[in-house]
Motif scaffolding. Sequence first.
Motif, mmCIF file in Angstrom:
data_model
loop_
_atom_site.group_PDB
_atom_site.id
_atom_site.type_symbol
_atom_site.label_atom_id
_atom_site.label_comp_id
_atom_site.label_asym_id
_atom_site.label_seq_id
_atom_site.Cartn_x
_atom_site.Cartn_y
_atom_site.Cartn_z
ATOM 1 N N LEU B 43 -41.439 38.674 11.922
ATOM 2 C CA LEU B 43 -40.498 39.922 12.150
ATOM 3 C C LEU B 43 -39.237 39.933 11.518
ATOM 4 N N GLU B 44 -39.045 41.043 10.617
ATOM 5 C CA GLU B 44 -37.839 41.040 9.953
ATOM 6 C C GLU B 44 -37.089 42.488 10.025
ATOM 7 N N LEU B 45 -35.869 42.433 10.106
ATOM 8 C CA LEU B 45 -35.204 43.844 10.309
ATOM 9 C C LEU B 45 -35.237 44.338 8.835
ATOM 10 N N LEU B 46 -35.438 45.627 8.897
ATOM 11 C CA LEU B 46 -35.403 46.693 7.748
ATOM 12 C C LEU B 46 -34.092 47.390 7.600
ATOM 13 N N ALA B 47 -33.845 48.103 8.927
ATOM 14 C CA ALA B 47 -32.599 48.825 8.696
ATOM 15 C C ALA B 47 -32.283 49.238 10.202
ATOM 16 N N TYR B 48 -30.954 49.558 10.349
ATOM 17 C CA TYR B 48 -30.867 50.120 11.805
ATOM 18 C C TYR B 48 -29.567 51.239 11.647
ATOM 19 N N PHE B 49 -29.634 51.889 12.740
ATOM 20 C CA PHE B 49 -28.508 52.993 12.865
ATOM 21 C C PHE B 49 -27.738 52.748 14.142
ATOM 22 N N ARG B 50 -26.536 53.395 14.211
ATOM 23 C CA ARG B 50 -25.815 53.616 15.417
ATOM 24 C C ARG B 50 -25.215 55.055 15.367
ATOM 25 N N ASN B 51 -25.643 55.715 16.344
ATOM 26 C CA ASN B 51 -25.197 57.076 16.415
ATOM 27 C C ASN B 51 -25.403 57.786 15.473
ATOM 28 N N ARG B 52 -26.728 57.669 14.919
ATOM 29 C CA ARG B 52 -27.467 58.353 13.709
ATOM 30 C C ARG B 52 -26.764 57.854 12.350
ATOM 31 N N ALA B 53 -25.965 57.117 12.272
ATOM 32 C CA ALA B 53 -25.080 56.650 11.004
ATOM 33 C C ALA B 53 -25.918 55.258 10.630
ATOM 34 N N PRO B 54 -26.261 55.052 9.245
ATOM 35 C CA PRO B 54 -26.830 53.827 8.918
ATOM 36 C C PRO B 54 -25.915 52.633 9.107
ATOM 37 N N LEU B 55 -26.398 51.585 9.505
ATOM 38 C CA LEU B 55 -25.293 50.577 9.825
ATOM 39 C C LEU B 55 -25.828 49.500 8.671
ATOM 40 N N ASP B 56 -26.975 49.054 8.510
ATOM 41 C CA ASP B 56 -27.400 48.033 7.703
ATOM 42 C C ASP B 56 -28.827 48.458 7.300
ATOM 43 N N ASP B 57 -28.999 48.423 5.871
ATOM 44 C CA ASP B 57 -30.238 48.492 5.286
ATOM 45 C C ASP B 57 -30.736 47.700 4.407
ATOM 46 N N SER B 58 -29.997 46.599 4.465
ATOM 47 C CA SER B 58 -30.015 45.278 3.354
ATOM 48 C C SER B 58 -31.289 45.052 3.511
ATOM 49 N N GLY B 59 -32.213 45.057 4.453
ATOM 50 C CA GLY B 59 -33.600 44.384 4.610
ATOM 51 C C GLY B 59 -34.367 45.220 4.011
ATOM 52 N N MET B 60 -34.256 46.563 3.351
ATOM 53 C CA MET B 60 -35.152 47.385 2.864
ATOM 54 C C MET B 60 -35.414 47.640 1.487
ATOM 55 N N PRO B 61 -36.350 47.643 0.637
ATOM 56 C CA PRO B 61 -36.483 47.751 -0.614
ATOM 57 C C PRO B 61 -35.958 49.050 -0.943
ATOM 58 N N LYS B 62 -35.007 49.238 -1.343
ATOM 59 C CA LYS B 62 -34.240 50.834 -1.524
ATOM 60 C C LYS B 62 -35.051 51.470 -2.468
ATOM 61 N N ASP B 63 -35.684 50.838 -3.534
ATOM 62 C CA ASP B 63 -36.412 51.753 -4.530
ATOM 63 C C ASP B 63 -37.322 52.610 -3.916
#
Lengths: 116, 118
Positions: B43-63
């Motif tokens: 299980l790995e984190l891809l991204a998360y949002f707080r109050n609809r704003a992205p906080l961290d998407d470093s686990g996600m392939p951006k391309d």
Amino acid sequence: AQTVTQSQPEMSVQEAETVTLSCTYDTSESDYYLFWYKQPPSRQMILVIRQEAYKQQNATENRFSVNFQKAAKSFSLKISDSQLGDAAMYFCAYRSPGGTASKLTFGTGTRLQVTL
Amino acid sequence: DARVTQTPRHKVTEMGQEVTMRCQPILGHNTVFWYRQTMMQGLELLAYFRNRAPLDDSGMPKDRFSAEMPDATLATLKIQPSEPRDSAVYFCASGLVIPTRGGNQPQHFGDGTRLSIL
């Protein structure tokens, strides 16, 4: 970065017996949260129990209890009076305290079999 | 009981197609997470949002991956173009994080979307 290690890929227990699942973690933080999640074949992630690091008392939820050893960075789950419905993957997870660092870091899981 | 709702439950599509996964968080929760589960990576984190704003998407392939929250009741995770290595179970989770309280509320998970890219 925090890491969570579950060294037992599989465990087996007889119905009505007790089993302990191991979890260790690595962190430099002093305040954090630990969780055990259960994932049955239906693949739902179900929260089993949680522990706040600032609390010395071990958390208990019915047949589930933890042995939290902060100095040793150990967080084991004990399941008493095991039932067939306890068969599942169990994941240990770590979470930093609030603010932006609230993501979960999971261990690799332990598959628990319950036999008659 | 309030639940996190994910759709679709299963998705099979061919390589190169666009995939959109949707999540309805629990009403009142202010944080939404996307996790991916595979046999190899767990299980790995891809991204998360707080109050609809992205906080961290470093686990996600951006391309090829993108995550959005058009409104408080909907989070989406898109893959375009999809590849066979994207085959996994994708979980959405929501939680109520109160920074001053130290984030002690648990996350609630949806049932996941099982994605198979042929």
